[in-house]
Design a protein around this motif. Structure first.
Motif, PDB file in Angstrom:
ATOM      1  N   UNK A  54       0.832  -1.203   0.000  1.00  0.00           N
ATOM      2  CA  UNK A  54       0.000   0.000   0.000  1.00  0.00           C
ATOM      3  C   UNK A  54       0.865   1.250   0.000  1.00  0.00           C
ATOM      4  N   UNK A  55       0.358   2.324  -0.502  1.00  0.00           N
ATOM      5  CA  UNK A  55       1.108   3.581  -0.529  1.00  0.00           C
ATOM      6  C   UNK A  55       0.459   4.572  -1.465  1.00  0.00           C
ATOM      7  N   UNK A  56       1.264   5.482  -2.010  1.00  0.00           N
ATOM      8  CA  UNK A  56       0.799   6.459  -2.971  1.00  0.00           C
ATOM      9  C   UNK A  56       0.022   7.614  -2.392  1.00  0.00           C
ATOM     10  N   UNK A  57       0.133   7.870  -1.102  1.00  0.00           N
ATOM     11  CA  UNK A  57      -0.688   8.904  -0.484  1.00  0.00           C
ATOM     12  C   UNK A  57       0.055  10.225  -0.345  1.00  0.00           C
ATOM     13  N   UNK A  58      -0.728  11.278  -0.181  1.00  0.00           N
ATOM     14  CA  UNK A  58      -0.208  12.621   0.068  1.00  0.00           C
ATOM     15  C   UNK A  58      -0.832  13.121   1.368  1.00  0.00           C
ATOM     16  N   UNK A  59      -0.065  13.903   2.100  1.00  0.00           N
ATOM     17  CA  UNK A  59      -0.523  14.447   3.377  1.00  0.00           C
ATOM     18  C   UNK A  59      -0.239  15.932   3.389  1.00  0.00           C
ATOM     19  N   UNK A  60      -1.193  16.737   3.849  1.00  0.00           N
ATOM     20  CA  UNK A  60      -0.958  18.177   3.952  1.00  0.00           C
ATOM     21  C   UNK A  60      -1.326  18.670   5.346  1.00  0.00           C
ATOM     22  N   UNK A  61      -0.570  19.676   5.787  1.00  0.00           N
ATOM     23  CA  UNK A  61      -0.758  20.296   7.102  1.00  0.00           C
ATOM     24  C   UNK A  61      -0.463  21.783   6.955  1.00  0.00           C
ATOM     25  N   UNK A  62      -1.041  22.616   7.811  1.00  0.00           N
ATOM     26  CA  UNK A  62      -0.726  24.046   7.743  1.00  0.00           C
ATOM     27  C   UNK A  62       0.728  24.292   8.139  1.00  0.00           C
ATOM     28  N   UNK A  63       1.350  25.308   7.566  1.00  0.00           N
ATOM     29  CA  UNK A  63       2.746  25.628   7.876  1.00  0.00           C
ATOM     30  C   UNK A  63       2.902  26.080   9.331  1.00  0.00           C
ATOM     31  N   UNK A  64       1.900  26.807   9.849  1.00  0.00           N
ATOM     32  CA  UNK A  64       1.966  27.351  11.202  1.00  0.00           C
ATOM     33  C   UNK A  64       0.657  27.080  11.931  1.00  0.00           C
ATOM     34  N   UNK A  65       0.741  26.984  13.260  1.00  0.00           N
ATOM     35  CA  UNK A  65      -0.444  26.813  14.076  1.00  0.00           C
ATOM     36  C   UNK A  65      -0.260  27.487  15.418  1.00  0.00           C
ATOM     37  N   UNK A  66      -1.364  27.962  16.010  1.00  0.00           N
ATOM     38  CA  UNK A  66      -1.294  28.584  17.330  1.00  0.00           C
ATOM     39  C   UNK A  66      -2.477  28.165  18.200  1.00  0.00           C
ATOM     40  N   UNK A  67      -3.053  26.995  17.880  1.00  0.00           N
ATOM     41  CA  UNK A  67      -4.176  26.483  18.648  1.00  0.00           C
ATOM     42  C   UNK A  67      -3.842  25.085  19.156  1.00  0.00           C
TER      43      UNK A  67
END
Length: 107
Positions: free
Chosen positions: A1-14
């Protein structure tokens, strides 16, 4: 299994970080689940409680333990029990958590 993409915000304050993923595939037995892993700063990788049986979706990570850079990775498992590569390096996405307000300057 594989082939995935993951995204997250560059910055956080919560106290929570919203992540989204997509493209998880398995050409054999079929996808069983995708699990989210996290690493704080220079620490080690830890599996979180967040997992999904879907090829795409979102997680809200709330396990923050102070300001730092948080790295995120996914590991997929197929119905036959095969796992994609274990998380390593800086993972697939990261967020710098900074909850300290800037100090006002003086004139």
């Amino acid at each position: 299994p594989g082939g995935f993409a993951l995204s997250a915000p560059a910055y956080g304050n919560t106290a929570a970080i919203a992540l989204s993923f997509g493209g998880a595939t398995d050409s054999g037995a079929g996808l069983k689940r995708v699990r989210l892993w996290v690493r704080k700063g220079a620490g080690g990788w830890t599996a979180t409680v967040h997992e999904s049986a879907q090829a795409s979706g979102a997680f809200t990570f709330t396990g923050l333990a102070g300001d730092d850079r948080y790295y995120f990775a996914l590991q997929a498992e197929d119905m036959a029990g095969n796992l994609s590569a274990a998380p390593s390096g800086d993972g697939a996405a990261s967020t710098l958590v900074d909850t300290v307000a800037p100090a006002a300057g003086t004139l």
